[in-house]
Design a protein around this motif. Sequence first.
Motif, PDB file in Angstrom:
ATOM      1  N   ASP A 158     -16.209   3.748   8.023  1.00  0.00           N
ATOM      2  CA  ASP A 158     -15.034   2.906   8.296  1.00  0.00           C
ATOM      3  C   ASP A 158     -13.772   3.589   7.751  1.00  0.00           C
ATOM      4  N   MET A 159     -12.828   3.828   8.644  1.00  0.00           N
ATOM      5  CA  MET A 159     -11.550   4.434   8.278  1.00  0.00           C
ATOM      6  C   MET A 159     -10.417   3.477   8.668  1.00  0.00           C
ATOM      7  N   ILE A 160      -9.376   3.486   7.871  1.00  0.00           N
ATOM      8  CA  ILE A 160      -8.207   2.628   8.133  1.00  0.00           C
ATOM      9  C   ILE A 160      -6.955   3.508   8.102  1.00  0.00           C
ATOM     10  N   CYS A 161      -6.103   3.320   9.123  1.00  0.00           N
ATOM     11  CA  CYS A 161      -4.819   4.034   9.179  1.00  0.00           C
ATOM     12  C   CYS A 161      -3.718   3.091   8.683  1.00  0.00           C
ATOM     13  N   VAL A 162      -2.989   3.545   7.658  1.00  0.00           N
ATOM     14  CA  VAL A 162      -1.891   2.740   7.068  1.00  0.00           C
ATOM     15  C   VAL A 162      -0.555   3.376   7.472  1.00  0.00           C
ATOM     16  N   GLU A 163       0.323   2.575   8.105  1.00  0.00           N
ATOM     17  CA  GLU A 163       1.667   3.050   8.483  1.00  0.00           C
ATOM     18  C   GLU A 163       2.653   2.573   7.407  1.00  0.00           C
ATOM     19  N   HIS A 164       3.151   3.515   6.604  1.00  0.00           N
ATOM     20  CA  HIS A 164       4.045   3.116   5.510  1.00  0.00           C
ATOM     21  C   HIS A 164       5.517   3.406   5.800  1.00  0.00           C
ATOM     22  N   GLU A 165       5.824   4.069   6.880  1.00  0.00           N
ATOM     23  CA  GLU A 165       7.194   4.189   7.378  1.00  0.00           C
ATOM     24  C   GLU A 165       7.154   3.960   8.879  1.00  0.00           C
ATOM     25  N   CYS A 166       8.195   3.304   9.425  1.00  0.00           N
ATOM     26  CA  CYS A 166       8.151   2.945  10.850  1.00  0.00           C
ATOM     27  C   CYS A 166       9.545   2.911  11.442  1.00  0.00           C
ATOM     28  N   GLU A 167       9.683   3.499  12.633  1.00  0.00           N
ATOM     29  CA  GLU A 167      10.972   3.437  13.337  1.00  0.00           C
ATOM     30  C   GLU A 167      11.337   1.996  13.697  1.00  0.00           C
ATOM     31  N   GLY A 168      10.335   1.155  13.852  1.00  0.00           N
ATOM     32  CA  GLY A 168      10.587  -0.239  14.211  1.00  0.00           C
ATOM     33  C   GLY A 168      11.249  -1.038  13.116  1.00  0.00           C
ATOM     34  N   ARG A 169      11.251  -0.549  11.881  1.00  0.00           N
ATOM     35  CA  ARG A 169      11.960  -1.249  10.812  1.00  0.00           C
ATOM     36  C   ARG A 169      13.170  -0.445  10.312  1.00  0.00           C
ATOM     37  N   GLY A 170      13.564   0.573  11.090  1.00  0.00           N
ATOM     38  CA  GLY A 170      14.798   1.306  10.787  1.00  0.00           C
ATOM     39  C   GLY A 170      14.587   2.644  10.123  1.00  0.00           C
ATOM     40  N   ASP A 171      13.335   3.102   9.919  1.00  0.00           N
ATOM     41  CA  ASP A 171      13.090   4.430   9.332  1.00  0.00           C
ATOM     42  C   ASP A 171      13.338   5.512  10.382  1.00  0.00           C
ATOM     43  N   ASP A 172      13.526   6.755   9.897  1.00  0.00           N
ATOM     44  CA  ASP A 172      13.813   7.869  10.803  1.00  0.00           C
ATOM     45  C   ASP A 172      12.603   8.209  11.669  1.00  0.00           C
ATOM     46  N   HIS A 173      11.388   8.005  11.176  1.00  0.00           N
ATOM     47  CA  HIS A 173      10.165   8.290  11.925  1.00  0.00           C
ATOM     48  C   HIS A 173       9.059   7.391  11.365  1.00  0.00           C
ATOM     49  N   ALA A 175       5.539   7.269   9.570  1.00  0.00           N
ATOM     50  CA  ALA A 175       4.652   8.063   8.710  1.00  0.00           C
ATOM     51  C   ALA A 175       3.365   7.283   8.473  1.00  0.00           C
ATOM     52  N   TRP A 176       2.187   7.957   8.560  1.00  0.00           N
ATOM     53  CA  TRP A 176       0.897   7.277   8.462  1.00  0.00           C
ATOM     54  C   TRP A 176      -0.058   8.065   7.587  1.00  0.00           C
ATOM     55  N   THR A 177      -1.055   7.352   7.103  1.00  0.00           N
ATOM     56  CA  THR A 177      -2.101   7.961   6.295  1.00  0.00           C
ATOM     57  C   THR A 177      -3.441   7.329   6.671  1.00  0.00           C
ATOM     58  N   LEU A 178      -4.440   8.187   6.998  1.00  0.00           N
ATOM     59  CA  LEU A 178      -5.803   7.734   7.269  1.00  0.00           C
ATOM     60  C   LEU A 178      -6.618   7.836   5.986  1.00  0.00           C
ATOM     61  N   MET A 179      -7.407   6.824   5.693  1.00  0.00           N
ATOM     62  CA  MET A 179      -8.200   6.843   4.469  1.00  0.00           C
ATOM     63  C   MET A 179      -9.487   6.043   4.675  1.00  0.00           C
ATOM     64  N   ASN A 180     -10.428   6.276   3.774  1.00  0.00           N
ATOM     65  CA  ASN A 180     -11.653   5.473   3.800  1.00  0.00           C
ATOM     66  C   ASN A 180     -11.319   4.019   3.538  1.00  0.00           C
ATOM     67  N   ALA A 181     -11.890   3.124   4.312  1.00  0.00           N
ATOM     68  CA  ALA A 181     -11.643   1.698   4.123  1.00  0.00           C
ATOM     69  C   ALA A 181     -12.016   1.272   2.713  1.00  0.00           C
TER      70      ALA A 181
END
Length: 713
Positions: A158-173, A175-181
Amino acid sequence: MRADQLDFFSLVEFSPDQGGIQFCGRRAILLHTDAMGALRKELVETLGADIAKVILTRYGFSCGHEDAGLLAAYMNPDTVEQFVRGGPRVHMFSGIADVETRELEVDRERGHYRMSGFWRRSYEAEQHLRLFGRSDESVCWTLAGYASGFASYVFDTDMICVEHECEGRGDDHCAWTLMNAADCSPEFAGLRKYFQPLNIKDRINVLEGKVYERTRELEASEQRYRNLIEDLPEMVFALHLSGRMVQLNKAGRTRLGILPDQLPGLRLKDLVLPAYRAKASNFLKCIARERTATRLDVVMRDTDGRDFPVQLQVEPVFKDDKIVGYSGLAIDVTAQQERERKLTEYAARLENREQQIHDIINDAVYILDLDARFSFVNARMAELLGVPADRAIGRCCGELMLHSSALRVERDFQRRLKGEAGPPFEIMLAPAGASKRLLEVSSAVLSSDGKPEGVIGVARDITARREMERQLAQANRLSSLGQFASGIAHEINNPLGLVSGFAEELQSLMEAVPGAAENPDLAVLRRGLTTIQEQAQRCKAITDNLLLFSRKQSAPIEPVDAAMFVRERLASYHEVGLTRGLDIELRVETGLPPIATNPTLLDQVMQNLLKNARDAMNGGGRIGIVLRPANAGVDLEVLDEGPGLPAGVIDHVFDPFFTTKPPGRGTGLGLSICYGIMSELDGRIDCGNRPEGGAWFRIFLPAHELGMEARVQ
């Protein structure tokens, strides 16, 4: 095969004639991003953002998991690292986003995997911004789900992708990180629910129950609102967007005599009198244009046929930012207008009474506002300023006053506003067409609730007082000088008589001496004695004038026809040569009353004034004599064409011993004597310069009481 060797055209096969697209050997379809955006909008508005996020995340997870399975058979990756890097390549082939992988950690022994990177131009962030605007949290739900599903298949855990920066909330791009659940920190533990199966049916049932319950609450609330509106004493109405009447409460129907079944056929303009119908129609158009509440005063007619004034208060009703109707009140303002009328009348009476009080006060009153401009002047102040009261309001002092006076008032204004005290001050005003007036001004700060609103000033006309003070000072000065002159004259007359007598006796003795006429020495002596007698006579004339100046004139007063008296005196002066070489021009105006005077003393004043005018013109020229009616008397003016009176001379012409004539030609007592005579005759004497050149002397002669009574009758 390595991930960077993947080729889009080798993975995709298009068969447009058969309506098919093959991706890694399995059928695929093309979707517009706007269609995905429409699905997102429908899910969010129908089920709520939280459930929509679960659905789209699960959808992305399923897509990623399926693509990984298809890609494994096609790619035959050499390593798990190359396999997992194929996911971003497929993402880019699908037009999902521009993917950049930054870090990759693979630890097979411990089963630990980690991967990070960037998404740019995410279709999901783009659609969310278009539909909902900027969000407070990350919005790339399908992208995160896809990465989680793809990585879970590759790493078989089980892997989970966490998006900690997002253009949809005004960030420039993004950014995501995949990690073990299992390795998610507590702050990301809540993400697990978005990857769990969702029972949509149960959720919909719960939502339907809430909607039903909320609907019942709204219906009850609406009924309570309708009952409240229906029972209000004011007239309340609701209108359709077209202006048709949707609702009118009981108070309105009763007052206007309208039945409920008549409402659908009525418009707002039908409730008012014909003269106001056009205004009512334009009123609704204005509200629709301005999109805001507003008011209109109209007149309605009740069931008894009585007209009554109404104020309409209407506001637009919005739905989805569109106007769907109008709601409003019709308030009877009869009592309010009656109160306002009475208050207006009362205020007008107070203002008129206050203005009358100010106007009957002889003192001038003014108020300067905080900008040093007139905010009030009474009638007397307006008269002194030379403008109507309404034209003085709003103007500054410099526009209506002499420069020096305006500066003095403005300095006092500044001092008062600073809280400084000061004594009354004097200013000079010169209204157009009138003589200058000297004013004494007292001022104070005008305040309300402790805050200054301006400066109020009271200006008292002291012109007459100063003239009386000047005349009194002149009279006192003349009286003191008269006593002094009288003593001098008496003391000088005795030795002068002896000198003149002895000179005359010596001349008689010389005439008796034989041969005196042929003796040159005696001739010199005789001329000397003659000179002594002439100068003694001159001294005698001076002392006589001094005695005349000091003597109180107590001659009897009698009524005199001023015009006849002046004509007779001028004829007499001509016979004795007093007016020789002069052109006398006499002008007599009509309506002259008889004057109360002493002819002998008045004759002396006239002779003195004519002699002075003749001397000013060096013995020749034109002299004007004018007789005109004055207030309770007659003015007699003597006008010459001489050089006039210098500025420093006018204030001293009536002082004793003051003269502008060369030595030996005047004693400086003539005009002083005239001043004293006019005081004894209850008259006045004044002087000044003519605009066309020369000087004028004016004497005022009071009217006789019998003449004034005759004029009144």
